[in-house]
Design an enzyme around this catalytic site. Sequence first.
Site, PDB file in Angstrom:
ATOM      1  N   ARG A 157     -12.733  -4.308  -7.416  1.00 29.73           N
ATOM      2  CA  ARG A 157     -12.292  -5.056  -6.253  1.00 29.73           C
ATOM      3  C   ARG A 157     -13.496  -5.478  -5.420  1.00 29.73           C
ATOM      4  NH1 ARG A 157      -8.319  -2.360  -1.688  1.00 29.73           N
ATOM      5  NH2 ARG A 157     -10.212  -1.176  -1.287  1.00 29.73           N
TER       6      ARG A 157
ATOM      7  N   ASP B 103       2.743  -6.002   7.378  1.00 29.35           N
ATOM      8  CA  ASP B 103       1.551  -5.169   7.466  1.00 29.35           C
ATOM      9  C   ASP B 103       0.355  -6.093   7.228  1.00 29.35           C
ATOM     10  OD1 ASP B 103      -0.691  -3.596   6.921  1.00 29.35           O
ATOM     11  OD2 ASP B 103       0.458  -2.038   5.894  1.00 29.35           O
TER      12      ASP B 103
ATOM     13  N   PHE C  25       0.863  -1.184   0.000  1.00 32.19           N
ATOM     14  CA  PHE C  25       0.000   0.000   0.000  1.00 32.19           C
ATOM     15  C   PHE C  25       0.897   1.231   0.000  1.00 32.19           C
ATOM     16  CE2 PHE C  25      -2.842   3.164   1.960  1.00 32.19           C
ATOM     17  CZ  PHE C  25      -3.858   3.106   1.032  1.00 32.19           C
TER      18      PHE C  25
ATOM     19  N   TYR D  25     -10.296  -1.108  10.724  1.00 31.57           N
ATOM     20  CA  TYR D  25     -11.575  -0.657  10.141  1.00 31.57           C
ATOM     21  C   TYR D  25     -11.984  -1.484   8.937  1.00 31.57           C
ATOM     22  CZ  TYR D  25      -7.951   2.203   7.853  1.00 31.57           C
ATOM     23  OH  TYR D  25      -6.805   2.633   7.242  1.00 31.57           O
ATOM     24  N   LYS D  26     -11.159  -2.458   8.552  1.00 35.67           N
ATOM     25  CA  LYS D  26     -11.511  -3.303   7.422  1.00 35.67           C
ATOM     26  C   LYS D  26     -12.217  -4.563   7.947  1.00 35.67           C
ATOM     27  CE  LYS D  26      -7.525  -1.629   4.763  1.00 35.67           C
ATOM     28  NZ  LYS D  26      -8.202  -0.956   3.650  1.00 35.67           N
TER      29      LYS D  26
END
Lengths: 400, 400
Positions: free
Chosen positions: B359, B187, B116, B212-213
């Site tokens: 996605r 990560d 990311f 938060y995912k």
Amino acid sequence: MKTDVNSLPRKHLFDLPEGMIYLDGNSLGPLPRAVKDHLGAVVTDQWGGHLIKGWNLDGWMEQPMRVGNAIAGLIGAPEGSVVMGDTLSIKVYQALSAALEMRPERKVILSDSGNFPSDLYMAEGLIRHLGQGHELRVVAPEEVASVIGEDVAVVMITQVDYRTGRMHDMAGITEAAHAAGAVMLWDLAHSAGAVPVDLAASGCEFAVGCTYKYLNGGPGAPAFIYVRPDLVGGIRPALSGWLGHDAPFAFEPSYRPAGDIERMRVGTPPVLQMSALEVALGVWNGIDMEDVRAASVALCELFIAEVEARCPQLTLASPREAAMRGSQVSFRFENGYAAMQALIARDVIGDFRAPDVMRFGFTPLYVDEADVRRAVSILADILDNRLWDDPAYRRTARVT
Amino acid sequence: MKTDVNSLPRKHLFDLPEGMIYLDGNSLGPLPRAVKDHLGAVVTDQWGGHLIKGWNLDGWMEQPMRVGNAIAGLIGAPEGSVVMGDTLSIKVYQALSAALEMRPERKVILSDSGNFPSDLYMAEGLIRHLGQGHELRVVAPEEVASVIGEDVAVVMITQVDYRTGRMHDMAGITEAAHAAGAVMLWDLAHSAGAVPVDLAASGCEFAVGCTYKYLNGGPGAPAFIYVRPDLVGGIRPALSGWLGHDAPFAFEPSYRPAGDIERMRVGTPPVLQMSALEVALGVWNGIDMEDVRAASVALCELFIAEVEARCPQLTLASPREAAMRGSQVSFRFENGYAAMQALIARDVIGDFRAPDVMRFGFTPLYVDEADVRRAVSILADILDNRLWDDPAYRRTARVT
């Protein structure tokens, strides 16, 4: 007293427990009434109803700038010069690291012993981490203006001392820093919402602050950072997170800072916390900080006079001169910890800072003259009758 | 398919909008039903009722450790090795700076082009800021294991690629890093709550992630950091905030790190956000991540099979082999942006990542086989009838 301390009748905007006199807004502000419903709607309608679309539909992405602008209005900063995020400690690190890069030939961070420890700790960590021979020089508060030498890269000062309430002369120290060629960084933790601040007029390069004290943003509310607008374009952030990128959603391989204050953003903003803060700031609508200051001074003067008249066991730890104080008053008392516990047990909430400081914050939006008088009556009763001398009030390991 | 994808019937624990098929839990998890009432009580009873006393009465101060322990259980980390705070970008900075200090003679941070961007940006900022001649080396994902040379100080990899879902072999890459004498930093942004992770078994030094995912902590929920327990005592944090101090409330003049993982804490924790996360984690009670994984694989396999059968316009961008994928599936389509907007307009929520990636995240706690079939039907209808070719779905400047 010329100012009517009851001229800011906003108590109804807060949800204060019945019977409590809250003199700790300098540590954690109380709950503004509007927060609960608003946060409930943010949770249910925005997160729950819009899910990922909330970032656009509900303006979550722009919120750190929107809230920053609301705070800018309270600290004399122009629109677009303040952005929210992270914690105060992180914002100190961002400002300090940028300041050091602005004065590469200088090696001293100058601060004072009245600064909040976390600011000093962050400076220590930064210095050690950089390994470039910087030094943290900590002097007595009254010495700051006179010891800014040509080796000082940045002067980092918290305007209002968290323990004593002693307030620095922002214009004077900034001028002294600039005269010596140093960068000026103000920590406004105990200033924002407490005293009038005119950042633009001071000419300081950086300011940082938190929002859970006088701004009533709730426990752990996000911090703010101000960068003087003419400088922001030259700053290369040490903490170069994607939301400080000029085009975060282009997912470019390399960092390219945003053109404005948004380059001081780092990661994904805490939307729930930010939303509580945003609605909490509504209590400041239509308020002139000069009126808040006048009322705060009147409350503090009344408190000092009453305590000195009725509680001879206590010694004033704050400056006697109002112009030298923020919006809090501290007294020293050797049994201060126990006395504060006894006060809290009677629903008068102040706090204690080691070794012997009893600390009381005065926040005219929800504290009035009657509260002050009643608080002192209870304090006098506790002291006169040694009610603090109770095993229940003995000191425990953790003091918050 | 051996695994019953409906064997994790937890949809009732979430507040999903009627009729919506939510395939974007890899970006922002939906609202767990328990959050609203709990957060309302935190606001009203804790903040509003206890005010400053909440730090002790309501366990706010220990919350970052308490929540860290709950997450540790989902990522194969021992009790006391994970703590919460800040954002993922900040946690990356903490881990990277500590890793570089552990290998002072080495100058390379190795990462891959599937990482990311914020992780890469933070590394860039750190390197530039340190000014010690470090280098960020970015290779193709499949090359990582074979190019870890003796100049590599730290290997920093996001286990699951945010665009393609490609999943790295955690054990294998960690072993290769260690064989070359490098420190390993994972990560877990797209791993925690998505795939089984065994940090302890991998032997990696550091791991970071967001909540938060797949962990459904809400927009801007705090991040986590793991440090291998035998190493934590040797780390001198670059971000040395007061809540990482061994005795924060002693207000000592110098920083002295906590003995354990708490030294990775920095500033005052976001209590409201942390409380939403804490109650959100309740949906994981009694769940075995292996069951989640089996169901996720089944859903992804079904989605790929259905899309390939019914939507020949799309090309699989994710690895075909399930073991090489996280819990998402991506397809390339040149009009992917518009097609995704058309899908969202029909209440099938996925997202788009430039230049052409559609996605879709699969989260068996609240997505089932019927959802997958219905989503593909709608997608096929949009593609077959070119419903994406509508001015309303043209690309705008900001894509979140």
